[in-house]
Design a protein around this motif. Structure first.
Motif, PDB file in Angstrom:
ATOM      1  N   LEU A   1      24.294 -27.556  25.536  1.00  0.00           N
ATOM      2  CA  LEU A   1      23.530 -28.442  25.508  1.00  0.00           C
ATOM      3  C   LEU A   1      22.085 -27.402  25.908  1.00  0.00           C
ATOM      4  O   LEU A   1      20.831 -28.520  25.287  1.00  0.00           O
ATOM      5  N   ARG A   2      22.163 -26.549  26.455  1.00  0.00           N
ATOM      6  CA  ARG A   2      20.679 -26.183  27.044  1.00  0.00           C
ATOM      7  C   ARG A   2      20.045 -26.099  25.413  1.00  0.00           C
ATOM      8  O   ARG A   2      18.520 -25.985  25.227  1.00  0.00           O
ATOM      9  N   ALA A   3      20.443 -25.871  24.224  1.00  0.00           N
ATOM     10  CA  ALA A   3      20.114 -25.624  22.653  1.00  0.00           C
ATOM     11  C   ALA A   3      19.088 -27.460  22.136  1.00  0.00           C
ATOM     12  O   ALA A   3      18.884 -26.958  21.485  1.00  0.00           O
ATOM     13  N   VAL A   4      20.168 -28.047  22.643  1.00  0.00           N
ATOM     14  CA  VAL A   4      20.173 -29.514  22.300  1.00  0.00           C
ATOM     15  C   VAL A   4      18.893 -30.036  23.006  1.00  0.00           C
ATOM     16  O   VAL A   4      17.970 -30.313  22.692  1.00  0.00           O
ATOM     17  N   ALA A   5      18.679 -29.625  24.464  1.00  0.00           N
ATOM     18  CA  ALA A   5      17.877 -29.717  25.394  1.00  0.00           C
ATOM     19  C   ALA A   5      16.096 -29.545  24.878  1.00  0.00           C
ATOM     20  O   ALA A   5      15.044 -29.277  24.226  1.00  0.00           O
TER      21      ALA A   5
ATOM     22  N   ALA B   1      15.306 -27.630  31.019  1.00  0.00           N
ATOM     23  CA  ALA B   1      17.030 -27.814  31.585  1.00  0.00           C
ATOM     24  C   ALA B   1      17.465 -29.200  30.476  1.00  0.00           C
ATOM     25  O   ALA B   1      16.680 -29.848  30.471  1.00  0.00           O
ATOM     26  N   ALA B   2      18.631 -28.523  30.828  1.00  0.00           N
ATOM     27  CA  ALA B   2      19.381 -29.536  30.119  1.00  0.00           C
ATOM     28  C   ALA B   2      20.553 -30.472  31.134  1.00  0.00           C
ATOM     29  O   ALA B   2      21.128 -29.871  32.154  1.00  0.00           O
ATOM     30  N   LEU B   3      20.342 -31.703  31.641  1.00  0.00           N
ATOM     31  CA  LEU B   3      21.234 -32.867  32.402  1.00  0.00           C
ATOM     32  C   LEU B   3      21.813 -33.532  31.698  1.00  0.00           C
ATOM     33  O   LEU B   3      20.617 -34.241  30.391  1.00  0.00           O
TER      34      LEU B   3
END
Length: 128
Positions: A60-64, A71-73
């Motif tokens: 998720l963090r990598a996509v963000a 940050a990844a929400l």
């Protein structure tokens, strides 16, 4: 996910114009920037509606990060007939901690406000 199917909200997706506008309005109200990944990035990272809930915090963090975010929400919104509204499940990965919450029986505008409000509280050090 609504009655017509499931999709990942993307900055340039064919579906979700109202949701993108709602998310942007919720973010503007709190004075934060919210970035959505583009469809090309989602496809390259194999991000689909079905896979999103099982993605690891590091993915998720990598996509963000690839989208320009800090940050990844991640969240899912599902129309729930019994609740006569949307059920939202949110997941925020921030500084090595995972935050999860849900809310139901609301409009998608309220779901996005809830997601942004809780994320802002966590990011500011004022949320649990």
């Amino acid at each position: 996910r609504d009655a017509t199917g499931a999709y990942v909200l993307a900055e340039d997706g064919e579906r979700g114009l109202g949701q993108r506008q709602s998310l942007a309005a919720a973010a503007a109200k709190r004075g934060v920037s919210v970035l959505l990944p583009g469809t090309t990035l989602l496809a390259a990272r194999h991000v689909t509606y079905r896979r999103l809930a099982a993605m690891t915090p590091s993915r998720l963090r990598a996509v963000a990060k690839a989208s320009g975010g800090d940050a990844a929400l991640a969240g899912s919104l599902v129309w729930t007939e019994a609740a006569r509204g949307w059920t939202a499940r949110w997941h925020l990965s921030w500084r090595g901690r995972e935050y999860r919450w849900r809310i139901g029986g609301i409009s998608f505008d309220d779901a996005f406000r809830n997601g942004v409000d809780r994320a802002v509280a966590v990011l500011s050090g004022n949320g649990a």
